[in-house]
Design an enzyme around this catalytic site. Structure first.
Site, short mmCIF file in Angstrom:
data_model
loop_
_atom_site.label_atom_id
_atom_site.label_comp_id
_atom_site.label_asym_id
_atom_site.label_seq_id
_atom_site.Cartn_x
_atom_site.Cartn_y
_atom_site.Cartn_z
N ALA A 151 0.83 -1.21 0.00
CA ALA A 151 0.00 0.00 0.00
C ALA A 151 0.87 1.26 0.00
CB ALA A 151 -0.93 -0.01 1.21
N TYR A 152 1.89 1.26 0.83
CA TYR A 152 2.79 2.42 0.88
C TYR A 152 3.46 2.63 -0.47
CZ TYR A 152 6.80 5.30 2.21
OH TYR A 152 7.74 6.29 2.28
N SER A 153 3.99 1.56 -1.05
CA SER A 153 4.64 1.69 -2.36
C SER A 153 3.64 2.07 -3.43
CB SER A 153 5.35 0.38 -2.73
OG SER A 153 6.56 0.25 -2.03
N LYS A 156 3.29 5.72 -3.27
CA LYS A 156 4.50 6.41 -3.72
C LYS A 156 4.70 6.25 -5.24
CE LYS A 156 6.06 8.26 0.07
NZ LYS A 156 6.11 9.74 0.20
#
Length: 284
Positions: A151-153, A156
């Site tokens: 999710a973070y990637s 980003k």
């Protein structure tokens, strides 16, 4: 002006997510450069800590439309031109993709994509008037998606695309766009991300906890190493200062050896080889 020349307090810079870490270090560095920094923070307590001679804290949750509008009104009311906006606010929601509830995906993207875009849209009129700059704080996670960081990637990676598209749209009007790509940095974002990950792991089914036991152990080890061996946030702030002050800024600035290596590897090796390298790096 180039990076060796001093700026003056006759220009504004907006920094989001300035309560701690990269945002706070950036606000302090830009104030030292001579800019008047409008620093977005989440609480009154953080505002009291951040406030300084050239740092003016404002309450700012970038997912709150009224607060983003208030920020734009604050900038519009100032006679000084807006030199730059630094989009730093963000969160880290990390867990295996199978076990990450859709609501958590939405929370990650609300803050790390949609909130960033809302700030850009709200401040674009001022940036167009001043021919200012947009500096988005990216991550090596926006270049290489490690297991457990989907999710973070994803957010980003999305901001990498937004930054590219935006740059091609607004540079003809004199507004430049740069992305800062730090490697491991010692910040409270990692601590908060770890706490979120522990909560999400606790909510996994017994089968999922068994299936991903090796990954969750590797995740903890990896993020703990960032807290020990990561760069100081001031190093990232130095790169932001360059992106704002250099006459011809680059479109991207990598910060740290790990960021430089990982970014380059994506162009040099196959996906399968990179998969093996990432798993080896994480001890999987």
């Amino acid at each position: 002006m180039n990076a060796s020349q001093s700026s003056t307090s006759s220009e504004l810079v907006v920094v989001t997510g300035a309560s701690t870490g990269i945002g706070r270090a950036t606000a302090q560095r830009l104030a030292t450069d001579g800019f008047h920094v409008v620093a977005g923070v989440r609480t009154e307590a953080a505002a009291a800590e951040v406030k300084a001679g050239r740092i003016e804290p404002v309450l700012l949750d970038i997912t709150d439309e009224s607060q983003v509008t208030a920020l734009a009104d604050r900038v519009r009311a100032d006679r000084r031109p807006l030199r730059a906006v630094v989009n730093n606010a963000g969160i880290a929601v990390n867990a295996p993709i199978e076990a990450l509830p859709p609501a958590e995906w939405r929370r990650q993207f609300e803050v790390s994509v949609f909130g960033q875009v809302a700030v850009i849209q709200a401040l674009m009129p001022a940036l167009l008037r001043s021919k200012g700059r947009i500096v988005n704080i990216g991550s090596t996670g926006g270049k290489v998606a490690m297991p457990g960081f989907g999710a973070y990637s994803g957010a980003k990676f999305a901001m990498e695309a937004v930054s590219d598209s935006l740059r091609r749209e607004v540079e003809p009007f004199g507004v430049t766009v740069a992305v800062i790509i730090p490697g491991a940095v010692r910040t409270k974002l990692t601590e908060r991300g770890n706490a979120t990950a522990e909560r999400l792991i606790a909510g996994m089914t017994p089968e999922q906890r068994t299936r991903y036991a090796g990954l969750t152990k590797a995740f903890r080890t990896t993020t703990e190493s960032w807290g020990t061996n990561g760069l100081d946030a001031s190093v990232v702030a130095d790169a932001v200062s360059k992106a704002i002050r250099e006459r011809r800024p680059r479109t991207r600035y990598t910060v740290g050896r790990d960021a430089a290596v990982m970014t380059r590897l994506t162009h040099l090796v196959s996906d399968r080889l990179l998969d093996r390298m990432v798993r080896r790096t994480m001890g999987l």
